[in-house]
Scaffold this motif. Structure first.
Motif, PDB file in Angstrom:
ATOM      1  N   MET A   1      -6.001  -2.992   8.031  1.00  0.00           N
ATOM      2  CA  MET A   1      -6.312  -1.562   7.934  1.00  0.00           C
ATOM      3  C   MET A   1      -6.769  -1.230   6.534  1.00  0.00           C
ATOM      4  O   MET A   1      -6.126  -1.629   5.563  1.00  0.00           O
ATOM      5  CB  MET A   1      -5.028  -0.767   8.171  1.00  0.00           C
ATOM      6  N   GLY A   2      -7.860  -0.485   6.436  1.00  0.00           N
ATOM      7  CA  GLY A   2      -8.289  -0.004   5.129  1.00  0.00           C
ATOM      8  C   GLY A   2      -7.417   1.165   4.701  1.00  0.00           C
ATOM      9  O   GLY A   2      -6.566   1.636   5.470  1.00  0.00           O
ATOM     10  N   ILE A   3      -7.662   1.646   3.480  1.00  0.00           N
ATOM     11  CA  ILE A   3      -6.844   2.722   2.922  1.00  0.00           C
ATOM     12  C   ILE A   3      -6.957   4.007   3.751  1.00  0.00           C
ATOM     13  O   ILE A   3      -5.959   4.663   4.043  1.00  0.00           O
ATOM     14  CB  ILE A   3      -7.241   2.948   1.444  1.00  0.00           C
TER      15      ILE A   3
ATOM     16  N   ARG B   1      -4.552  -8.519  -2.351  1.00  0.00           N
ATOM     17  CA  ARG B   1      -4.723  -7.173  -2.944  1.00  0.00           C
ATOM     18  C   ARG B   1      -4.267  -7.158  -4.396  1.00  0.00           C
ATOM     19  O   ARG B   1      -4.925  -6.603  -5.266  1.00  0.00           O
ATOM     20  CB  ARG B   1      -3.913  -6.144  -2.159  1.00  0.00           C
ATOM     21  N   ARG B   2      -3.107  -7.778  -4.663  1.00  0.00           N
ATOM     22  CA  ARG B   2      -2.591  -7.846  -6.036  1.00  0.00           C
ATOM     23  C   ARG B   2      -3.557  -8.604  -6.934  1.00  0.00           C
ATOM     24  O   ARG B   2      -3.867  -8.186  -8.044  1.00  0.00           O
ATOM     25  CB  ARG B   2      -1.251  -8.596  -6.054  1.00  0.00           C
ATOM     26  N   TYR B   3      -4.047  -9.732  -6.385  1.00  0.00           N
ATOM     27  CA  TYR B   3      -4.978 -10.572  -7.145  1.00  0.00           C
ATOM     28  C   TYR B   3      -6.223  -9.765  -7.506  1.00  0.00           C
ATOM     29  O   TYR B   3      -6.680  -9.757  -8.656  1.00  0.00           O
ATOM     30  CB  TYR B   3      -5.332 -11.800  -6.301  1.00  0.00           C
TER      31      TYR B   3
ATOM     32  N   GLY C   1       0.810  -1.225   0.000  1.00  0.00           N
ATOM     33  CA  GLY C   1       0.000   0.000   0.000  1.00  0.00           C
ATOM     34  C   GLY C   1       0.838   1.268   0.000  1.00  0.00           C
ATOM     35  O   GLY C   1       0.327   2.357   0.252  1.00  0.00           O
ATOM     36  N   LYS C   2       2.118   1.152  -0.327  1.00  0.00           N
ATOM     37  CA  LYS C   2       3.022   2.316  -0.332  1.00  0.00           C
ATOM     38  C   LYS C   2       2.590   3.388  -1.332  1.00  0.00           C
ATOM     39  O   LYS C   2       2.572   4.565  -1.009  1.00  0.00           O
ATOM     40  CB  LYS C   2       4.459   1.904  -0.737  1.00  0.00           C
ATOM     41  N   GLY C   3       2.262   2.934  -2.542  1.00  0.00           N
ATOM     42  CA  GLY C   3       1.932   3.886  -3.607  1.00  0.00           C
ATOM     43  C   GLY C   3       0.669   4.667  -3.272  1.00  0.00           C
ATOM     44  O   GLY C   3       0.638   5.901  -3.376  1.00  0.00           O
TER      45      GLY C   3
HETATM   46  O1  CDP Z   1       2.723   0.551  -3.898  1.00  0.00           O
HETATM   47  P1  CDP Z   1       2.459  -0.821  -3.343  1.00  0.00           P
HETATM   48  O2  CDP Z   1       2.852  -1.916  -4.279  1.00  0.00           O
HETATM   49  O3  CDP Z   1       3.040  -1.023  -1.978  1.00  0.00           O
HETATM   50  O4  CDP Z   1       0.876  -0.957  -3.120  1.00  0.00           O
HETATM   51  P2  CDP Z   1      -0.351  -0.159  -3.743  1.00  0.00           P
HETATM   52  O5  CDP Z   1      -0.270  -0.206  -5.226  1.00  0.00           O
HETATM   53  O6  CDP Z   1      -0.504   1.168  -3.102  1.00  0.00           O
HETATM   54  O7  CDP Z   1      -1.577  -1.032  -3.220  1.00  0.00           O
HETATM   55  C1  CDP Z   1      -1.832  -2.340  -3.729  1.00  0.00           C
HETATM   56  C2  CDP Z   1      -3.343  -2.599  -3.712  1.00  0.00           C
HETATM   57  O8  CDP Z   1      -3.789  -2.740  -2.364  1.00  0.00           O
HETATM   58  C3  CDP Z   1      -4.157  -1.453  -4.322  1.00  0.00           C
HETATM   59  O9  CDP Z   1      -5.185  -2.022  -5.110  1.00  0.00           O
HETATM   60  C4  CDP Z   1      -4.737  -0.754  -3.109  1.00  0.00           C
HETATM   61  O10 CDP Z   1      -5.992  -0.180  -3.394  1.00  0.00           O
HETATM   62  C5  CDP Z   1      -4.883  -1.881  -2.100  1.00  0.00           C
HETATM   63  N1  CDP Z   1      -4.793  -1.439  -0.679  1.00  0.00           N
HETATM   64  C6  CDP Z   1      -5.698  -1.874   0.261  1.00  0.00           C
HETATM   65  O11 CDP Z   1      -6.598  -2.609  -0.099  1.00  0.00           O
HETATM   66  N2  CDP Z   1      -5.615  -1.475   1.591  1.00  0.00           N
HETATM   67  C7  CDP Z   1      -4.627  -0.678   1.995  1.00  0.00           C
HETATM   68  N3  CDP Z   1      -4.544  -0.292   3.284  1.00  0.00           N
HETATM   69  C8  CDP Z   1      -3.674  -0.236   1.057  1.00  0.00           C
HETATM   70  C9  CDP Z   1      -3.775  -0.648  -0.280  1.00  0.00           C
END
Ligand code: CDP
Ligand code: CDP
Length: 210
Positions: free
Chosen positions: A191-193, A141-143, A14-16
């Motif tokens: 944790m949600g976003i 999440r990736r899936y 969830g870094k991005g």
């Molecule tokens: O940048 P990174 O590869 O760390 O992750 P991202 O692209 O920010 O997040 C990967 C996926 O997880 C995205 O689809 C986000 O929406 C989801 N996500 C989530 O469900 N819950 C979070 N707390 C953070 C991210």
């Protein structure tokens, strides 16, 4: 003086998502440093060049233009996989780290996310976050991301890929993925976003008000 926020962690933690939210709320510039490794890998793949020739890869990395990076163009799974192979070579890392450091000093502030921002790229950053989640949650999440964009995916294969990427990123000799000693740990498994954003924001607010 600029203000730098370093955000590190494994794939799909969830870094991005968090970095974009944080950059927006403070009006800071954001650099997803994974894209610099992805762009280097894609340039090699497109030119039919080997992924493991350090001199060739470093030359591509030195010529990279940060303003042209585009997540959509670089999103493919094979590019991420190739990026983590290219990222083990010290000469490639040196070239990309230099470009990342030049970005990090932009005013009024910057958010950089990656694997080694708090440990190597910006060791003096006043805020360091290490964002993580269990491998199962990250693979899920990736899936879901792949399925949501119309792709076909197999959860077990995605899980195996996440584990393989973790091993390569944490096991390499140069700049392995690990939390900086002074990083705040943020486990987003449950944790949600929005909750992750609020937790990160209170850490940044506290540092800005010091
Ligand atoms: O940048 P990174 O590869 O760390 O992750 P991202 O692209 O920010 O997040 C990967 C996926 O997880 C995205 O689809 C986000 O929406 C989801 N996500 C989530 O469900 N819950 C979070 N707390 C953070 C991210
Ligand atoms: O989106 P995801 O988290 O899967 O990966 P990414 O952030 O786009 O990074 C792709 C690959 O580049 C990672 O697996 C790392 O091997 C490498 N990378 C790195 O070594 N150092 C960074 N600061 C950022 C990425």
């Amino acid at each position: 003086m600029t203000f730098t926020i370093a955000i590190d962690g494994p794939a799909a933690a969830g870094k991005g998502t968090l970095s974009r939210q944080i950059a927006e709320v403070y009006g800071f510039h954001h650099l997803d440093t994974g894209l610099t490794y992805r762009a280097t890998a894609k340039a090699l793949l497109d030119a039919g060049l080997p992924l493991d020739d350090e001199a060739i890869a470093a030359e591509i990395a030195l010529g990279l233009d940060l303003s042209g990076l585009n997540r959509e163009v670089l999103a493919k799974h094979e590019i991420g996989e190739a990026a983590s192979r290219v990222a083990v070579m010290p000469a490639v890392r040196r070239a990309l780290v230099e470009a990342q450091r030049a970005f990090a000093v932009r005013e009024p502030g910057t958010v950089l996310d990656g694997r080694d921002i708090g440990t190597v790229v910006c060791p003096l950053a006043p805020v360091k976050l290490y964002v993580t989640a269990s491998a199962q949650v990250r693979a899920r999440r990736r899936y879901e991301e792949i399925v949501a964009t119309g792709g076909a995916a197999d959860y077990d294969a995605v899980f195996a890929d996440v584990k393989k990427r973790d091993e390569r990123d944490m096991g390499r000799r140069d700049s392995p993925l690990k939390p900086a000693e002074d990083a705040h740990l943020l486990d987003t498994s449950e944790m949600g976003i929005e909750a992750a954003f609020q937790a990160a924001k209170s850490i940044v607010d506290a540092a800005l008000n010091k």
